[in-house]
Design a protein around this motif. Structure first.
Motif, mmCIF file in Angstrom:
data_model
loop_
_atom_site.group_PDB
_atom_site.id
_atom_site.type_symbol
_atom_site.label_atom_id
_atom_site.label_comp_id
_atom_site.label_asym_id
_atom_site.label_seq_id
_atom_site.Cartn_x
_atom_site.Cartn_y
_atom_site.Cartn_z
ATOM 1 N N VAL A 30 0.855 -1.181 0.000
ATOM 2 C CA VAL A 30 0.000 0.000 0.000
ATOM 3 C C VAL A 30 0.894 1.234 0.000
ATOM 4 N N GLU A 31 0.615 2.168 -0.905
ATOM 5 C CA GLU A 31 1.392 3.406 -1.014
ATOM 6 C C GLU A 31 0.754 4.467 -0.123
ATOM 7 N N GLY A 32 1.588 5.183 0.649
ATOM 8 C CA GLY A 32 1.080 6.292 1.440
ATOM 9 C C GLY A 32 1.799 6.452 2.759
ATOM 10 N N GLU A 33 1.156 7.195 3.666
ATOM 11 C CA GLU A 33 1.702 7.406 5.011
ATOM 12 C C GLU A 33 1.368 6.219 5.890
ATOM 13 N N VAL A 41 5.895 7.443 8.475
ATOM 14 C CA VAL A 41 6.751 7.467 7.297
ATOM 15 C C VAL A 41 5.888 7.325 6.045
ATOM 16 N N THR A 42 6.458 7.718 4.926
ATOM 17 C CA THR A 42 5.747 7.640 3.658
ATOM 18 C C THR A 42 6.499 6.726 2.715
ATOM 19 N N GLY A 43 5.751 5.899 2.009
ATOM 20 C CA GLY A 43 6.367 5.007 1.040
ATOM 21 C C GLY A 43 5.449 3.866 0.681
ATOM 22 N N LEU A 44 6.034 2.799 0.224
ATOM 23 C CA LEU A 44 5.325 1.596 -0.180
ATOM 24 C C LEU A 44 5.407 0.603 0.976
ATOM 25 N N ALA A 45 4.265 0.359 1.615
ATOM 26 C CA ALA A 45 4.234 -0.450 2.844
ATOM 27 C C ALA A 45 3.902 -1.908 2.536
ATOM 28 N N VAL A 46 4.717 -2.799 3.075
ATOM 29 C CA VAL A 46 4.520 -4.240 2.938
ATOM 30 C C VAL A 46 4.335 -4.826 4.326
ATOM 31 N N GLN A 47 3.240 -5.546 4.510
ATOM 32 C CA GLN A 47 2.991 -6.198 5.796
ATOM 33 C C GLN A 47 3.554 -7.616 5.752
ATOM 34 N N LEU A 48 4.653 -7.817 6.454
ATOM 35 C CA LEU A 48 5.277 -9.139 6.517
ATOM 36 C C LEU A 48 4.522 -10.025 7.500
ATOM 37 N N ARG A 49 4.624 -11.317 7.312
ATOM 38 C CA ARG A 49 3.973 -12.272 8.223
ATOM 39 C C ARG A 49 4.492 -12.089 9.652
ATOM 40 N N GLN A 50 3.560 -12.021 10.570
ATOM 41 C CA GLN A 50 3.844 -11.960 12.005
ATOM 42 C C GLN A 50 4.649 -10.725 12.403
ATOM 43 N N TRP A 51 4.513 -9.653 11.648
ATOM 44 C CA TRP A 51 5.114 -8.374 12.014
ATOM 45 C C TRP A 51 4.010 -7.450 12.488
ATOM 46 N N ARG A 52 4.247 -6.757 13.582
ATOM 47 C CA ARG A 52 3.265 -5.821 14.121
ATOM 48 C C ARG A 52 3.064 -4.625 13.195
ATOM 49 N N TYR A 53 4.164 -4.086 12.680
ATOM 50 C CA TYR A 53 4.116 -2.921 11.791
ATOM 51 C C TYR A 53 4.676 -3.308 10.426
ATOM 52 N N VAL A 56 8.371 -0.229 5.311
ATOM 53 C CA VAL A 56 8.033 0.831 4.357
ATOM 54 C C VAL A 56 9.258 1.159 3.511
ATOM 55 N N PHE A 57 9.071 1.073 2.205
ATOM 56 C CA PHE A 57 10.147 1.311 1.251
ATOM 57 C C PHE A 57 9.922 2.642 0.553
ATOM 58 N N ASN A 58 10.934 3.497 0.578
ATOM 59 C CA ASN A 58 10.913 4.726 -0.206
ATOM 60 C C ASN A 58 11.589 4.380 -1.528
ATOM 61 N N THR A 59 10.790 4.187 -2.567
ATOM 62 C CA THR A 59 11.344 3.725 -3.838
ATOM 63 C C THR A 59 12.136 4.811 -4.574
ATOM 64 N N THR A 60 12.042 6.051 -4.115
ATOM 65 C CA THR A 60 12.846 7.123 -4.701
ATOM 66 C C THR A 60 14.277 7.067 -4.183
ATOM 67 N N THR A 61 14.431 6.865 -2.871
ATOM 68 C CA THR A 61 15.755 6.862 -2.254
ATOM 69 C C THR A 61 16.336 5.464 -2.058
ATOM 70 N N GLY A 62 15.480 4.438 -2.092
ATOM 71 C CA GLY A 62 15.918 3.071 -1.813
ATOM 72 C C GLY A 62 15.929 2.749 -0.325
ATOM 73 N N GLU A 63 15.543 3.722 0.507
ATOM 74 C CA GLU A 63 15.584 3.565 1.956
ATOM 75 C C GLU A 63 14.449 2.657 2.457
ATOM 76 N N THR A 64 14.775 1.869 3.473
ATOM 77 C CA THR A 64 13.813 0.969 4.111
ATOM 78 C C THR A 64 13.640 1.386 5.559
ATOM 79 N N LYS A 65 12.380 1.532 6.002
ATOM 80 C CA LYS A 65 12.111 1.872 7.399
ATOM 81 C C LYS A 65 11.159 0.836 7.993
ATOM 82 N N TYR A 66 11.447 0.472 9.228
ATOM 83 C CA TYR A 66 10.579 -0.475 9.941
ATOM 84 C C TYR A 66 10.874 -0.402 11.423
#
Length: 120
Positions: A30-33, A41-53, A56-66
């Protein structure tokens, strides 16, 4: 001639993110905040199995936040699994775009071997 390549992954391709989600049977990103525990954070959010949060990938910078609270809110192995799926999908997309055929082999240690070949 054979070449072995090791890839350090920066996530910049939304199509490869979507393909990685399909590969692992995850919901589509899902794209967004996105609200992590203490940060939005803003980016492309992927919900991994058994992860609480989500991750989020910023596809412009390549940065990953979690925020997995040092593994308490999600195991690092799930993120590693996704990054591997992303890398395989991105490599496959780019190889096919350049006219290569791609074969994939899962190895006993959990890694993936991709073989690229030309039509000639």
């Amino acid at each position: 001639m054979s070449h072995v390549v090791q890839i350090s992954t920066q996530v910049r391709d939304a199509a490869a993110v979507r393909a990685g989600c399909v590969r692992l049977g995850l919901d589509q990103p899902v794209e967004g905040e996105v609200k992590l525990f203490s940060e939005t954070v803003t980016g492309l959010a992927v919900q991994l199995r058994q992860w609480r949060y989500p991750v989020v990938f910023n596809t412009t910078t390549g940065e990953t936040k979690y925020d997995n609270y040092q593994g308490h809110w999600g195991k690092q192995e799930r993120l590693d699994e996704f990054l591997q799926a992303y890398a395989v999908e991105k490599t496959t997309i780019e190889a096919r775009r350049k006219g290569y055929s791609v074969t994939e082999q899962s190895l006993a240690d959990g890694s993936v071997k991709l073989s690229l070949s030309t039509g000639s």
